[in-house]
Design an enzyme around this catalytic site. Structure first.
Site, short mmCIF file in Angstrom:
data_model
loop_
_atom_site.label_atom_id
_atom_site.label_comp_id
_atom_site.label_asym_id
_atom_site.label_seq_id
_atom_site.Cartn_x
_atom_site.Cartn_y
_atom_site.Cartn_z
N GLU A 10 0.85 -1.20 0.00
CA GLU A 10 0.00 0.00 0.00
C GLU A 10 0.88 1.24 0.00
O GLU A 10 2.00 1.22 0.52
CB GLU A 10 -0.92 -0.06 1.24
CG GLU A 10 -1.77 1.15 1.52
CD GLU A 10 -2.83 1.47 0.47
OE1 GLU A 10 -2.46 1.56 -0.71
OE2 GLU A 10 -4.00 1.66 0.84
N ASP A 43 -3.94 5.39 6.40
CA ASP A 43 -4.43 6.57 7.13
C ASP A 43 -5.39 6.11 8.22
O ASP A 43 -4.95 5.73 9.32
CB ASP A 43 -5.08 7.51 6.11
CG ASP A 43 -5.55 8.83 6.69
OD1 ASP A 43 -5.19 9.15 7.83
OD2 ASP A 43 -6.29 9.56 5.99
N LYS A 84 0.47 6.87 8.24
CA LYS A 84 0.02 8.15 8.77
C LYS A 84 -0.85 7.84 9.99
O LYS A 84 -1.95 7.32 9.87
CB LYS A 84 -0.77 8.90 7.70
CG LYS A 84 -1.13 10.30 8.08
CD LYS A 84 -1.44 11.16 6.88
CE LYS A 84 -2.74 10.77 6.21
NZ LYS A 84 -3.06 11.69 5.09
N PHE A 126 -1.57 15.86 4.09
CA PHE A 126 -1.96 15.19 2.86
C PHE A 126 -0.76 15.17 1.92
O PHE A 126 -0.22 16.19 1.53
CB PHE A 126 -3.15 15.89 2.20
CG PHE A 126 -3.76 15.05 1.13
CD1 PHE A 126 -4.62 14.00 1.45
CD2 PHE A 126 -3.45 15.27 -0.22
CE1 PHE A 126 -5.17 13.20 0.45
CE2 PHE A 126 -3.99 14.47 -1.21
CZ PHE A 126 -4.86 13.43 -0.87
N ASP A 183 -1.87 10.71 -5.32
CA ASP A 183 -2.48 11.78 -6.11
C ASP A 183 -3.33 12.71 -5.25
O ASP A 183 -3.71 12.38 -4.13
CB ASP A 183 -3.40 11.18 -7.18
CG ASP A 183 -4.70 10.64 -6.56
OD1 ASP A 183 -4.61 9.82 -5.63
OD2 ASP A 183 -5.80 11.08 -6.99
N ARG A 214 0.66 12.28 -9.33
CA ARG A 214 1.08 10.89 -9.16
C ARG A 214 2.48 10.61 -9.69
O ARG A 214 3.20 9.78 -9.15
CB ARG A 214 0.13 9.96 -9.93
CG ARG A 214 -0.96 9.38 -9.10
CD ARG A 214 -1.59 8.23 -9.84
NE ARG A 214 -3.04 8.22 -9.71
CZ ARG A 214 -3.69 7.86 -8.60
NH1 ARG A 214 -3.02 7.47 -7.55
NH2 ARG A 214 -5.00 7.88 -8.55
#
Ligand code: 5GP
Ligand code: MG
Length: 173
Positions: free
Chosen positions: A97, A101, A129, A150, A157, A163
């Protein structure tokens, strides 16, 4: 006004972290074979770099998961939009991954994979995160920890942009 992009990880730092992850994974699975499952789209670049550093034989497949929420957070309503095709029964599986989050996406995927009766499943994420974690999932191999923000670049993206950037940035609105 364009958003501010604050550098988080350079391509050289990413490459170093991937070498370290690959060494650990290759040691842990020495004399085994690994089924590597990437989560589209975000993990495609990380997976491509990671598997080329592994010294154990791998077979590779991808799943695609959609989670319906706002642009910057997941809602927990996760759906598979591309099913697994590789046979993972009695195989060691490594889920790859880009970033974990809330943990809801990984939790959903781990549950989905159980029906195929793998021998084992572990998770490798480039970025963990931690601040918004909602479910307690084990991330066995973590490249880098951040607590919030973020991130974009290196597969990540924002609205399909950024990306292809080779480095990772914190996007500040
Ligand atoms: P979770 O289900 O763990 O909340 O979210 C996982 C998914 O949300 C990741 O696969 C990723 O696509 C997206 N995501 C979470 N945090 C970020 C981020 O900081 N940047 C980007 N680009 N995507 C993120
Ligand atoms: Mg995504």
């Amino acid at each position: 006004m364009p958003p501010t992009m604050v550098p988080v990880l350079s391509r050289a730092e990413i490459a170093q972290k991937i070498r370290t992850l690959a060494r650990r994974i290759s040691q842990d699975y020495a004399d085994e074979e690994l089924a590597v499952i990437g989560i589209l789209k975000g993990a495609f670049i990380f997976l491509a770099d990671l598997v080329r550093e592994l010294t154990v034989p791998v077979e590779i497949d991808f799943v695609r998961l959609a989670s319906y929420g706002s642009d910057t957070s997941s809602s927990g309503h996760v759906q598979i939009t591309k099913e697994l095709e590789l046979d993972i029964r009695d195989r060691h599986v490594l889920v790859v991954e880009d970033i974990v989050d809330s943990g809801l996406t990984i939790a959903y995927l781990l549950d989905y994979l159980e029906q195929f009766r793998p021998k084992s499943v572990r998770v490798c994420t480039l970025i963990d995160k931690t601040e918004r974690r909602e479910v307690n999932i084990a991330t066995h191999y973590v490249g880098h920890v951040v607590d919030h923000g973020f991130l974009v670049g290196y597969g990540l993206d924002f609205d399909e942009k950024y990306r292809a950037l080779p480095d990772i940035y914190h996007l500040e609105p």
